[in-house]
Write an enzyme that holds these catalytic residues in place. Structure first.
Site, mmCIF file in Angstrom:
data_model
loop_
_atom_site.group_PDB
_atom_site.id
_atom_site.type_symbol
_atom_site.label_atom_id
_atom_site.label_comp_id
_atom_site.label_asym_id
_atom_site.label_seq_id
_atom_site.Cartn_x
_atom_site.Cartn_y
_atom_site.Cartn_z
ATOM 1 N N GLY A 268 0.838 -1.202 0.000
ATOM 2 C CA GLY A 268 0.000 0.000 0.000
ATOM 3 C C GLY A 268 0.867 1.244 0.000
ATOM 4 O O GLY A 268 0.498 2.276 0.553
ATOM 5 N N GLY A 269 2.026 1.133 -0.645
ATOM 6 C CA GLY A 269 3.028 2.207 -0.588
ATOM 7 C C GLY A 269 2.793 3.338 -1.563
ATOM 8 O O GLY A 269 3.658 4.204 -1.711
ATOM 9 N N VAL B 119 -2.373 -7.452 -2.424
ATOM 10 C CA VAL B 119 -1.690 -8.319 -1.444
ATOM 11 C C VAL B 119 -2.651 -9.272 -0.720
ATOM 12 O O VAL B 119 -2.206 -10.119 0.048
ATOM 13 C CB VAL B 119 -0.860 -7.505 -0.423
ATOM 14 C CG1 VAL B 119 0.366 -6.903 -1.087
ATOM 15 C CG2 VAL B 119 -1.692 -6.438 0.280
ATOM 16 N N TYR C 82 -13.202 -5.476 12.455
ATOM 17 C CA TYR C 82 -12.058 -4.628 12.087
ATOM 18 C C TYR C 82 -11.125 -4.488 13.288
ATOM 19 O O TYR C 82 -9.910 -4.719 13.175
ATOM 20 C CB TYR C 82 -12.554 -3.247 11.631
ATOM 21 C CG TYR C 82 -11.470 -2.217 11.425
ATOM 22 C CD1 TYR C 82 -10.745 -2.166 10.233
ATOM 23 C CD2 TYR C 82 -11.174 -1.264 12.412
ATOM 24 C CE1 TYR C 82 -9.746 -1.212 10.043
ATOM 25 C CE2 TYR C 82 -10.182 -0.316 12.223
ATOM 26 C CZ TYR C 82 -9.468 -0.289 11.039
ATOM 27 O OH TYR C 82 -8.487 0.654 10.856
ATOM 28 N N LYS D 82 -7.190 -5.836 13.561
ATOM 29 C CA LYS D 82 -6.063 -4.945 13.870
ATOM 30 C C LYS D 82 -5.332 -5.455 15.119
ATOM 31 O O LYS D 82 -4.094 -5.391 15.191
ATOM 32 C CB LYS D 82 -6.557 -3.510 14.062
ATOM 33 C CG LYS D 82 -7.090 -2.868 12.779
ATOM 34 C CD LYS D 82 -6.036 -2.811 11.693
ATOM 35 C CE LYS D 82 -6.403 -1.876 10.557
ATOM 36 N NZ LYS D 82 -5.418 -1.894 9.468
#
Ligand SMILES: NC(=O)c1ccc[n+]([C@@H]2O[C@H](COP(=O)([O-])OP(=O)(O)OC[C@H]3O[C@@H](n4cnc5c(N)ncnc54)[C@H](O)[C@@H]3O)[C@@H](O)[C@H]2O)c1
Length: 284
Positions: free
Chosen positions: A27-28, A78, A170, A174
């Site tokens: 996610g760069g 990904v 979510y 995380k």
């Protein structure tokens, strides 16, 4: 063990903390990941940008190259194992292993309240917030070990470190990222692998956009976050730089909230009228 920390950078080199190091950033292309790619490249890293959006990937690589840095785009999702294997094969064809791996991908959307959720929505939260990090880390771990070690930086969320009312799946994913980080650090420390996590909050990005619809809210920031301002991608990027570099060679297994103090200040609100923090129901 009495080894001296001879890999700690000299002060004169603190402007090139990742000189010649290979860094994979998932996610760069934009948001926090984009900030990380740009800062790493400015510190001399060769950045391998793993990004689902071709335009974002191309833009960040162009910006880095124009600024004199080194970066390459890999257009991959990904969440998909085939894409991760393609990413790993391309990176490993040119380098023995990444020196730094940043697992940054994640998304809280779409928010589905738990009582309205279903197995499909649970799986989506799992794939975008946890599965990808397992797949990417697994694809690079043996080469990183064989290469003498690496620093893994997992970007999760402050919502994995406190109760998140919006979407428990979510929050749980995380938290899984945070604990995955801790376990990797313990399990692979002897192999030269350090692993640390970053839990962002209130940081401007395409996903979490505080600039649209909040135009009149500037004066509220002093009550909203203890440091009294919005966060920017450069804020977590600087912490990622520290964790990626040998500056943090004795830091492993930690999850650091990068949140302007929101987690620490839970329950306390700054009252501009009282001129102090309050924890009683009252108009601020
Ligand atoms: N911004 C915040 O305040 C905040 C708060 C808490 C947690 N986070 C976490 O920080 C990380 C970055 O957040 P952000 O706000 O910069 O997000 P963002 O959506 O703005 O940026 C994410 C980047 O990842 C790319 N991407 C998305 N899915 C991908 C995939 N499957 N494969 C490859 N690339 C993909 C996007 O195109 C984008 O460039 C996420 O894990 C997010 O959950 C952010």
């Amino acid at each position: 063990m009495t080894q001296s920390p001879d890999n700690v950078p000299e002060i004169a080199d603190w402007n090139r903390l990742l000189d010649g190091k290979v860094a994979v950033v998932t996610g760069g292309g934009d948001g926090i990941g984009g900030g990380i790619s740009r800062l790493f490249a400015a510190h001399g890293a060769i950045v391998e940008v793993a990004e689902i959006d071709p335009e974002r990937a191309e833009k960040v690589v162009d910006d880095i190259t124009e600024a004199g840095g080194a970066a390459r785009a890999h257009v991959v999702d990904v969440r998909k194992l085939d894409d991760v294997q393609r990413l790993a094969a391309t990176v490993l064809a040119d380098h023995p292993a990444p020196d730094v791996l940043v697992n940054n991908v994640g998304d809280y959307r779409p928010i589905v309240r738990f009582h309205d959720s279903n197995p499909e929505s649970w799986n989506e939260m799992y794939e975008i917030n946890f599965l990808h990090a397992v797949q990417v880390t697994h694809a690079f771990l043996n080469p990183m070990i064989d290469n003498g070690g690496a620093s893994i930086v997992n970007v999760h969320s402050v919502e994995g470190m406190r109760g998140y009312p919006g979407e428990p799946i979510y929050g749980a994913m995380k938290a899984a990222m945070a604990h995955f980080t801790t376990c990797l650090a313990v399990g692979y420390g002897r192999n030269g692998i350090r692993a640390n996590g970053i839990g962002p909050d209130t940081t401007q990005s395409p996903q979490v956009d505080y600039l649209t619809g909040y135009e009149d809210a500037d004066h509220l920031w002093e009550s909203w976050a203890p440091v009294g301002r919005l966060g920017w991608p450069e804020d977590p990027a600087r912490v990622a730089l520290f964790l990626a570099s040998d500056m943090s060679s004795y830091v492993s297994g930690h999850n650091i909230p990068v949140d302007g103090g929101t987690k620490a200040g839970g329950g306390w609100f700054f009252s501009p009228t009282a001129g102090r923090f309050v924890n009683r129901p009252r108009d601020l």
